[in-house]
Motif scaffolding. Structure first.
Motif, PDB file in Angstrom:
ATOM      1  N   VAL A  22     134.539  54.354  35.223  1.00  0.00           N
ATOM      2  CA  VAL A  22     133.529  53.445  35.765  1.00  0.00           C
ATOM      3  C   VAL A  22     133.545  53.460  37.292  1.00  0.00           C
ATOM      4  CG1 VAL A  22     132.697  51.062  35.763  1.00  0.00           C
ATOM      5  CG2 VAL A  22     133.697  52.029  33.693  1.00  0.00           C
ATOM      6  N   GLY A  23     134.734  53.704  37.872  1.00  0.00           N
ATOM      7  CA  GLY A  23     134.829  53.769  39.322  1.00  0.00           C
ATOM      8  C   GLY A  23     135.104  52.449  39.999  1.00  0.00           C
ATOM      9  N   LEU A  24     135.704  51.496  39.285  1.00  0.00           N
ATOM     10  CA  LEU A  24     136.010  50.196  39.867  1.00  0.00           C
ATOM     11  C   LEU A  24     137.306  50.248  40.660  1.00  0.00           C
ATOM     12  CD1 LEU A  24     135.178  47.837  36.856  1.00  0.00           C
ATOM     13  CD2 LEU A  24     133.688  48.473  38.777  1.00  0.00           C
ATOM     14  N   ASP A  25     137.425  49.339  41.611  1.00  0.00           N
ATOM     15  CA  ASP A  25     138.659  49.184  42.367  1.00  0.00           C
ATOM     16  C   ASP A  25     139.699  48.509  41.481  1.00  0.00           C
ATOM     17  OD1 ASP A  25     140.404  47.254  44.245  1.00  0.00           O
ATOM     18  OD2 ASP A  25     139.792  49.023  45.390  1.00  0.00           O
ATOM     19  N   PRO A  26     140.983  48.905  41.575  1.00  0.00           N
ATOM     20  CA  PRO A  26     142.017  48.262  40.755  1.00  0.00           C
ATOM     21  C   PRO A  26     142.056  46.741  40.901  1.00  0.00           C
ATOM     22  CG  PRO A  26     142.886  50.252  41.768  1.00  0.00           C
ATOM     23  CD  PRO A  26     141.519  50.040  42.346  1.00  0.00           C
ATOM     24  N   LYS A  27     141.775  46.241  42.111  1.00  0.00           N
ATOM     25  CA  LYS A  27     141.759  44.789  42.299  1.00  0.00           C
ATOM     26  C   LYS A  27     140.627  44.143  41.506  1.00  0.00           C
ATOM     27  CE  LYS A  27     143.852  44.851  46.917  1.00  0.00           C
ATOM     28  NZ  LYS A  27     143.674  44.494  48.350  1.00  0.00           N
ATOM     29  N   GLN A  28     139.486  44.813  41.442  1.00  0.00           N
ATOM     30  CA  GLN A  28     138.365  44.288  40.661  1.00  0.00           C
ATOM     31  C   GLN A  28     138.723  44.231  39.176  1.00  0.00           C
ATOM     32  OE1 GLN A  28     135.409  47.190  41.937  1.00  0.00           O
ATOM     33  NE2 GLN A  28     134.363  45.641  43.173  1.00  0.00           N
ATOM     34  N   VAL A  29     139.405  45.265  38.689  1.00  0.00           N
ATOM     35  CA  VAL A  29     139.816  45.293  37.279  1.00  0.00           C
ATOM     36  C   VAL A  29     140.787  44.153  36.998  1.00  0.00           C
ATOM     37  CG1 VAL A  29     140.943  46.640  35.478  1.00  0.00           C
ATOM     38  CG2 VAL A  29     139.463  47.771  37.129  1.00  0.00           C
ATOM     39  N   GLY A  30     141.767  43.983  37.883  1.00  0.00           N
ATOM     40  CA  GLY A  30     142.739  42.907  37.690  1.00  0.00           C
ATOM     41  C   GLY A  30     142.095  41.534  37.727  1.00  0.00           C
ATOM     42  N   LEU A  31     141.168  41.337  38.655  1.00  0.00           N
ATOM     43  CA  LEU A  31     140.482  40.051  38.761  1.00  0.00           C
ATOM     44  C   LEU A  31     139.660  39.774  37.506  1.00  0.00           C
ATOM     45  CD1 LEU A  31     139.737  37.582  40.462  1.00  0.00           C
ATOM     46  CD2 LEU A  31     137.863  38.922  41.454  1.00  0.00           C
ATOM     47  N   GLY A  32     138.967  40.786  36.993  1.00  0.00           N
ATOM     48  CA  GLY A  32     138.169  40.598  35.788  1.00  0.00           C
ATOM     49  C   GLY A  32     139.005  40.268  34.576  1.00  0.00           C
ATOM     50  N   LEU A  33     140.124  40.975  34.403  1.00  0.00           N
ATOM     51  CA  LEU A  33     140.999  40.710  33.265  1.00  0.00           C
ATOM     52  C   LEU A  33     141.638  39.326  33.369  1.00  0.00           C
ATOM     53  CD1 LEU A  33     142.701  44.213  32.890  1.00  0.00           C
ATOM     54  CD2 LEU A  33     140.839  43.257  31.521  1.00  0.00           C
ATOM     55  N   SER A  34     141.947  38.894  34.597  1.00  0.00           N
ATOM     56  CA  SER A  34     142.500  37.550  34.786  1.00  0.00           C
ATOM     57  C   SER A  34     141.469  36.484  34.433  1.00  0.00           C
ATOM     58  CB  SER A  34     142.972  37.371  36.227  1.00  0.00           C
ATOM     59  OG  SER A  34     144.040  38.245  36.528  1.00  0.00           O
ATOM     60  N   ALA A  35     140.217  36.706  34.841  1.00  0.00           N
ATOM     61  CA  ALA A  35     139.145  35.758  34.519  1.00  0.00           C
ATOM     62  C   ALA A  35     138.952  35.660  33.012  1.00  0.00           C
ATOM     63  CB  ALA A  35     137.845  36.185  35.201  1.00  0.00           C
ATOM     64  N   ALA A  36     139.049  36.802  32.330  1.00  0.00           N
ATOM     65  CA  ALA A  36     138.942  36.792  30.867  1.00  0.00           C
ATOM     66  C   ALA A  36     140.072  35.982  30.258  1.00  0.00           C
ATOM     67  CB  ALA A  36     138.954  38.217  30.336  1.00  0.00           C
ATOM     68  N   GLY A  37     141.282  36.105  30.814  1.00  0.00           N
ATOM     69  CA  GLY A  37     142.414  35.337  30.301  1.00  0.00           C
ATOM     70  C   GLY A  37     142.246  33.844  30.506  1.00  0.00           C
ATOM     71  N   MET A  38     141.644  33.455  31.637  1.00  0.00           N
ATOM     72  CA  MET A  38     141.436  32.037  31.907  1.00  0.00           C
ATOM     73  C   MET A  38     140.482  31.403  30.891  1.00  0.00           C
ATOM     74  SD  MET A  38     143.260  31.080  34.499  1.00  0.00           S
ATOM     75  CE  MET A  38     142.439  29.601  35.078  1.00  0.00           C
ATOM     76  N   SER A  39     139.550  32.198  30.379  1.00  0.00           N
ATOM     77  CA  SER A  39     138.594  31.654  29.409  1.00  0.00           C
ATOM     78  C   SER A  39     139.270  31.219  28.123  1.00  0.00           C
ATOM     79  CB  SER A  39     137.516  32.694  29.101  1.00  0.00           C
ATOM     80  OG  SER A  39     138.047  33.773  28.336  1.00  0.00           O
ATOM     81  N   ALA A  40     140.491  31.698  27.900  1.00  0.00           N
ATOM     82  CA  ALA A  40     141.206  31.352  26.667  1.00  0.00           C
ATOM     83  C   ALA A  40     141.503  29.861  26.570  1.00  0.00           C
ATOM     84  CB  ALA A  40     142.510  32.136  26.579  1.00  0.00           C
ATOM     85  N   PHE A  41     141.640  29.173  27.711  1.00  0.00           N
ATOM     86  CA  PHE A  41     141.935  27.747  27.671  1.00  0.00           C
ATOM     87  C   PHE A  41     140.835  26.961  26.967  1.00  0.00           C
ATOM     88  CE2 PHE A  41     144.824  28.771  31.234  1.00  0.00           C
ATOM     89  CZ  PHE A  41     145.947  28.081  30.796  1.00  0.00           C
ATOM     90  N   ILE A  42     139.616  27.472  27.042  1.00  0.00           N
ATOM     91  CA  ILE A  42     138.502  26.804  26.365  1.00  0.00           C
ATOM     92  C   ILE A  42     138.276  27.381  24.977  1.00  0.00           C
ATOM     93  CG2 ILE A  42     136.030  26.304  26.461  1.00  0.00           C
ATOM     94  CD1 ILE A  42     136.237  26.442  29.513  1.00  0.00           C
ATOM     95  N   SER A  43     138.210  28.709  24.889  1.00  0.00           N
ATOM     96  CA  SER A  43     137.806  29.338  23.629  1.00  0.00           C
ATOM     97  C   SER A  43     138.819  29.133  22.520  1.00  0.00           C
ATOM     98  CB  SER A  43     137.573  30.833  23.844  1.00  0.00           C
ATOM     99  OG  SER A  43     138.774  31.506  24.142  1.00  0.00           O
ATOM    100  N   SER A  44     140.106  29.080  22.831  1.00  0.00           N
ATOM    101  CA  SER A  44     141.112  28.946  21.787  1.00  0.00           C
ATOM    102  C   SER A  44     140.921  27.656  20.988  1.00  0.00           C
ATOM    103  CB  SER A  44     142.515  28.978  22.409  1.00  0.00           C
ATOM    104  OG  SER A  44     143.516  28.902  21.416  1.00  0.00           O
ATOM    105  N   VAL A  45     140.715  26.556  21.688  1.00  0.00           N
ATOM    106  CA  VAL A  45     140.511  25.272  21.009  1.00  0.00           C
ATOM    107  C   VAL A  45     139.110  25.186  20.427  1.00  0.00           C
ATOM    108  CG1 VAL A  45     140.531  22.766  21.274  1.00  0.00           C
ATOM    109  CG2 VAL A  45     142.180  24.159  22.530  1.00  0.00           C
ATOM    110  N   LEU A  46     138.113  25.625  21.190  1.00  0.00           N
ATOM    111  CA  LEU A  46     136.726  25.503  20.753  1.00  0.00           C
ATOM    112  C   LEU A  46     136.479  26.258  19.448  1.00  0.00           C
ATOM    113  CD1 LEU A  46     133.820  24.588  21.253  1.00  0.00           C
ATOM    114  CD2 LEU A  46     133.494  26.659  22.629  1.00  0.00           C
TER     115      LEU A  46
END
Length: 388
Positions: A22-46
């Motif tokens: 895809v050609g993304l910067d490693p920092k962009q990949v890390g930030l995106g994966l971290s944001a996905a992990g943060m969504s777990a606080f809502i989705s797990s219970v919901l």
């Protein structure tokens, strides 16, 4: 097995795919994966609440089907905006499969067999995940083959959805008068069990992140040993997870097992702390190998105790909701653990490792009494809700 192979393929190959194809910067990949992990606080219970309302099997089919579409769309991503949008949506859906799967187990399996089945499923998951890593390694051999990483995962998620349709369906249990939705996250005694379990689950961070960083930066351990130790940990879980689950099918038994897991966690950290005092390569190698063995024992014990506590403290009509809330202990550890624990040991060395060990011992002392109070609260709430 289908789900675990798919996750093994994607998690082990996603960074390579997004950076090289895809050609993304490693920092962009890390930030995106971290944001996905943060969504777990809502989705797990919901999604746990939704599973209790619409039926766990139906929801699990829908989630796997949605994941198949989501992972397939990764093959079309060509910029950072599309990546961020898709990774958060896919992560949000993915973290809902855990409590939904647990609710399905709770609906189909007698109470005394649930922990054993979860242990069997975890062993199977580790086998499948390892296979997935191998598939990702093959795909990474060529630029053209990289697209197989998301497409293979998508196909396996679609297979998982089809397999779930073959399972029996059970109607949603009626909600007794007096019980409210999202009761799990409003129950301080239940949340106290989740909080103490978060500390006991530190083995996840220590084995996968903190110990490897420490070994690479602060010891003379040969670098080639580190991935071998992680393979050893995986094999250990596959072989001994079911055995470690014995006695965890009640809240009291699960609490005692959790307490013992804390002792093993503290012991493993204390052994690693020794490497801060002497950098002899033989001593360091023996200590790290011994610590991984000790921490692996802590891992299988804590995982089994977590299932026992989650199922035991969850009302039968709200299995998904309570299991989703209990999953927050692992989600929290995965998000804040790496930075907190790794920063602690890198900054303070010997005393940092002892600090983690002391925290594990404190959690061990607390887990049994807080679990028993949670069980008493559940019994009173159930009696109150079902009484005329």
């Amino acid at each position: 097995m289908a789900e675990s192979i798919g996750k093994g393929v994607f998690l082990s190959g996603s960074v390579v795919y997004f950076t090289l194809r895809v050609g993304l910067d490693p920092k962009q990949v890390g930030l995106g994966l971290s944001a996905a992990g943060m969504s777990a606080f809502i989705s797990s219970v919901l999604f746990g609440v939704i599973a209790d309302r619409v039926g766990a099997r139906r929801l699990l089919v829908m989630l796997f089907a949605a994941l198949a579409v989501g992972f397939g769309l990764y093959a079309l991503v060509d910029n950072a905006f599309h990546f961020f949008a898709l990774v958060v949506v896919v992560g949000f859906i993915e973290y809902g499969t855990g409590p939904t799967n647990g609710a399905l187990v709770g609906n189909l399996v007698p109470a005394e067999e649930r922990v054993k089945l979860k242990a069997m499923m975890r062993s199977v998951f580790n086998i499948g995940f390892s296979i997935g890593i191998g598939v990702a390694a093959v795909a990474a051999l060529s630029q053209r083959l990289l697209v197989l990483i998301p497409l293979t995962t998508a196909a396996l998620m679609a297979s998982a959805a089809l397999l779930v349709t073959r399972l029996p369906d059970t109607p949603s249990r009626p909600v007794p008068v007096g019980f409210k939705r999202f009761a799990a996250v409003r129950d301080p005694r239940f949340l106290s069990v989740v909080g103490v379990s978060t500390v006991l689950a530190s083995h996840v961070t220590v084995i996968l992140v903190t110990m490897p960083l420490w070994a690479l930066n602060r010891t003379s351990l040969p670098h080639f040993l580190i991935p071998l130790l992680l393979i050893f940990n995986t094999v250990f879980v596959i072989l001994f997870q079911v055995r470690a689950s014995r006695g965890a099918d009640t809240v009291d038994g699960a609490g005692r097992l959790a307490r013992r897991s804390g002792y093993w966690l503290a012991g493993g950290c204390a052994v690693i702390a020794v490497t801060a005092l002497n950098d002899d390569i033989v001593l360091v190698s023996v200590a790290i190998v011994a610590a991984v063995l000790i921490l692996s024992v802590a891992e299988v014990m804590q995982a089994a105790s977590g299932w026992g506590l989650a199922f035991g403290l969850a009302p039968e009509h709200a299995q998904g909701e309570y299991l989703g809330a209990f999953d927050l202990h692992v989600i929290t550890q995965n998000i804040i653990g790496p930075a907190m624990l790794s920063g602690l040991v890198i900054a303070f060395g010997f005393w940092g490792w002892l600090g983690i060990a002391v925290a594990a011992l404190v959690a061990s002392a607390l887990i049994v009494p807080v679990a028993r109070r949670g069980e008493v609260t559940l019994a009173r709430a159930t009696a109150s809700a079902t009484s005329p």
